[in-house]
Enzyme design. Structure first.
Site, short mmCIF file in Angstrom:
data_model
loop_
_atom_site.label_atom_id
_atom_site.label_comp_id
_atom_site.label_asym_id
_atom_site.label_seq_id
_atom_site.Cartn_x
_atom_site.Cartn_y
_atom_site.Cartn_z
N PHE A 158 5.76 60.32 -116.90
CA PHE A 158 5.73 59.26 -117.92
C PHE A 158 5.61 57.87 -117.30
CE2 PHE A 158 8.08 62.83 -119.78
CZ PHE A 158 7.42 63.00 -120.99
N ALA A 263 1.67 42.37 -130.66
CA ALA A 263 0.29 42.37 -131.20
C ALA A 263 -0.64 41.72 -130.19
CB ALA A 263 0.27 41.61 -132.51
N GLY A 264 -1.91 42.05 -130.28
CA GLY A 264 -2.88 41.45 -129.37
C GLY A 264 -4.21 42.15 -129.44
N GLY A 268 -5.26 49.62 -123.78
CA GLY A 268 -6.34 50.07 -122.91
C GLY A 268 -5.76 50.84 -121.74
N CYS A 271 -4.92 55.77 -119.62
CA CYS A 271 -4.06 56.80 -120.22
C CYS A 271 -4.04 56.79 -121.74
CB CYS A 271 -2.65 56.67 -119.67
SG CYS A 271 -2.61 56.76 -117.87
N LYS A 334 -3.76 45.41 -118.26
CA LYS A 334 -2.45 44.80 -118.46
C LYS A 334 -2.07 44.10 -117.16
CE LYS A 334 0.63 48.58 -117.08
NZ LYS A 334 1.73 49.43 -117.47
N ARG A 341 -10.00 50.24 -116.37
CA ARG A 341 -10.48 51.35 -117.20
C ARG A 341 -10.14 51.06 -118.67
NH1 ARG A 341 -7.66 56.37 -114.61
NH2 ARG A 341 -6.15 54.73 -114.18
#
Ligand code: UGA
Length: 446
Positions: A158, A263-264, A268, A271, A334, A341
């Protein structure tokens, strides 16, 4: 506590997950052998150099190589002799027809299983469609030499990029999936995770299918939370409500919780998008319409979110794309990662470029990977150079250095002081006071 020296581990597949797993378990005292088919990668890893970017990983890797507890090989023969527990960490990328490409998992089965001559447990950690583990267990039974006493288990991973070492050593839970009456692999895996259990981390034993599903449904749920809050952001924009305050209030409900309610531009990475699509394909195959229609909407909202940002940029530019210079801050999916990716940031940059804008991108870590994916975009070596003469600035990855930008000094470099904050990470008031036209996602602006 069980002595970790007693069990020897192999980690098969030395990508992002495998290197982190190998170095982390070596740091717990296990004797770990990493296996990869790429000789150049193995040489690099044995020199203590990480081929992937992850905070802290280079140092951990180098330290564990020096300690002698960790080394890497291309030899499956050596791996089969070494391992009591084989942790399979190969990639399972998106395959044709929105399915999952299991070729690397199957290659491990083909290479490793016939060589397993001593009692061992093969543990899948890769993310796979439900049913994969049962098929592999069957294959292990038929291809391991007689008397090998090899068992199959599934223990999904995870970890998050940017927190990979922390998440490996201190996950919220450890899931061990096994066949019924499988005492031996459970015992072995409890020993592997003894240090975790001693620190109070729950270790949950389930069947194989539930273990596979635990990972897929966790990612699907996280994706759902993000698409939900983005749907609420759309409503905020239509009603004048404010998404920041709404997220805060929602998150205060202990049943909902505050995380993954930012929010945004949407989710992506390698995964969440892949797992939602893979899950969709499985739901279709299994004929489970509830999951199918539900996840389709999660995915559709995520895609729509990107297009909504592009449309909003067009409005700010009065739709004169061809005459506009647009600065995009952020290419990684991020912060804390160089991974592009399925990155919403890079996707939005490319969509604006295809509409005719001159798009100049900056990212503190992901410039090389972004350039190789989208060579036709322009790349600037600094934030200031990216913004020079811009008609519109978009902040699409919330790197700390972008959050800390000084709107007063930046305003002197752009042609038009307009900013679209795709991550709601800027101080809207400070930017507005500095003369910028500020737009967030679902944020109320004066
Ligand atoms: C994700 C999961 O969080 C991990 O638990 C899982 O192990 C991993 O996938 C995997 O399957 O290997 P990761 O891809 O590193 O981890 O990224 P996240 O931190 O989950 O972020 C995913 C995306 O969601 C990013 O684009 C992020 O910007 C976005 N996000 C996250 C939001 O848009 N809003 C939020 O509130 C949170």
């Amino acid at each position: 506590m069980a002595s970790p020296e007693r069990l020897r581990l192999t980690v098969i597949g030395c990508g992002y997950l495998g290197i982190t797993t190998a170095a982390s378990f070596a740091s717990l005292g296990f004797d770990v052998l990493g296996v990869d088919i790429d000789p150049a990668r193995v040489t690099q890893l044995n020199d203590g150099v990480s081929p992937v970017y992850e905070p802290g990983l280079s140092d951990l890797l180098a330290a564990q190589i020096s300690s002698g507890r960790l080394r890497f090989t291309t030899s499956y023969e050596t791996a089969a002799k070494h391992g009591d527990v084989h942790l399979v960490c190969v990639a399972t990328p998106a395959g044709p027809d929105a399915g999952v490409d299991l070729s690397q998992v199957n290659a491990v089965a083909e290479s490793l299983f016939p060589l397993l001559t001593r009692p061992c447990t093969v543990v899948g950690k890769s993310t796979v469609p439900v049913g994969t583990a049962a098929t592999l267990a069957q294959r292990l039974r038929s291809s391991a030499p007689a008397g090998a006493e090899a068992h199959l288990a599934w223990s999904p991973e995870f970890l998050r990029e940017g927190y990979a070492i922390h998440d490996t050593l201190s996950p919220d839970r450890v899931v061990i999936g096994v066949m019924e009456d499988a005492d031996r692999p459970v015992k072995m895996l409890r020993e592997v995770y003894a240090n975790h259990a001693d620190r109070g981390i729950p270790v949950v034993v389930v069947d194989l299918a539930t273990a596979e599903l635990a990972k897929l449904s966790a990612n699907a749920f996280l994706a759902t939370k993000i698409s939900f809050i983005n749907a609420m952001a759309e409503i905020c924009e239509a009603t004048g409500a404010d998404i920041d305050s709404l997220s805060q209030v929602l998150g205060m409900d202990a049943r909902i919780g505050p995380r993954f309610l930012r929010a945004g531009v949407g989710f992506g990475g390698g995964c969440l998008p892949k797992d939602v699509r893979g899950f969709l394909a499985s739901a279709d195959d299994l004929g489970t319409p509830a999951a199918l229609s539900f996840l389709r909407e999660v995915e559709a909202i995520n895609q729509r979110q990107r297009e909504r940002v592009v449309q909003r940029a067009g409005t700010l530019l009065e739709d004169s794309w061809a005459r506009s210079r647009v600065a995009v801050l952020g290419a990684a999916f991020k912060p804390g990662s160089d991974d592009v990716r399925d990155s919403p940031a890079l996707d939005i940059a490319a969509r604006m470029h295809l509409r005719g804008a001159q798009v100049v991108v900056h990212d503190p870590q992901a410039m090389a990977s972004a350039r190789s994916l989208w060579p036709s975009l322009e790349y600037a070596p600094s934030t200031r150079l990216a913004c020079q003469g811009a008609d519109l600035l978009l902040v699409l990855t919330e790197w700390p250095e972008y959050v800390a930008l000084d709107p007063v000094s930046l305003a002197t470099h752009v042609r038009h002081a307009r900013v679209l904050d795709g991550r709601n990470c800027l101080d809207a008031e400070a930017w507005t006071s500095a003369g910028w036209t500020y737009r967030g996602v679902g944020r109320r602006t004066s």
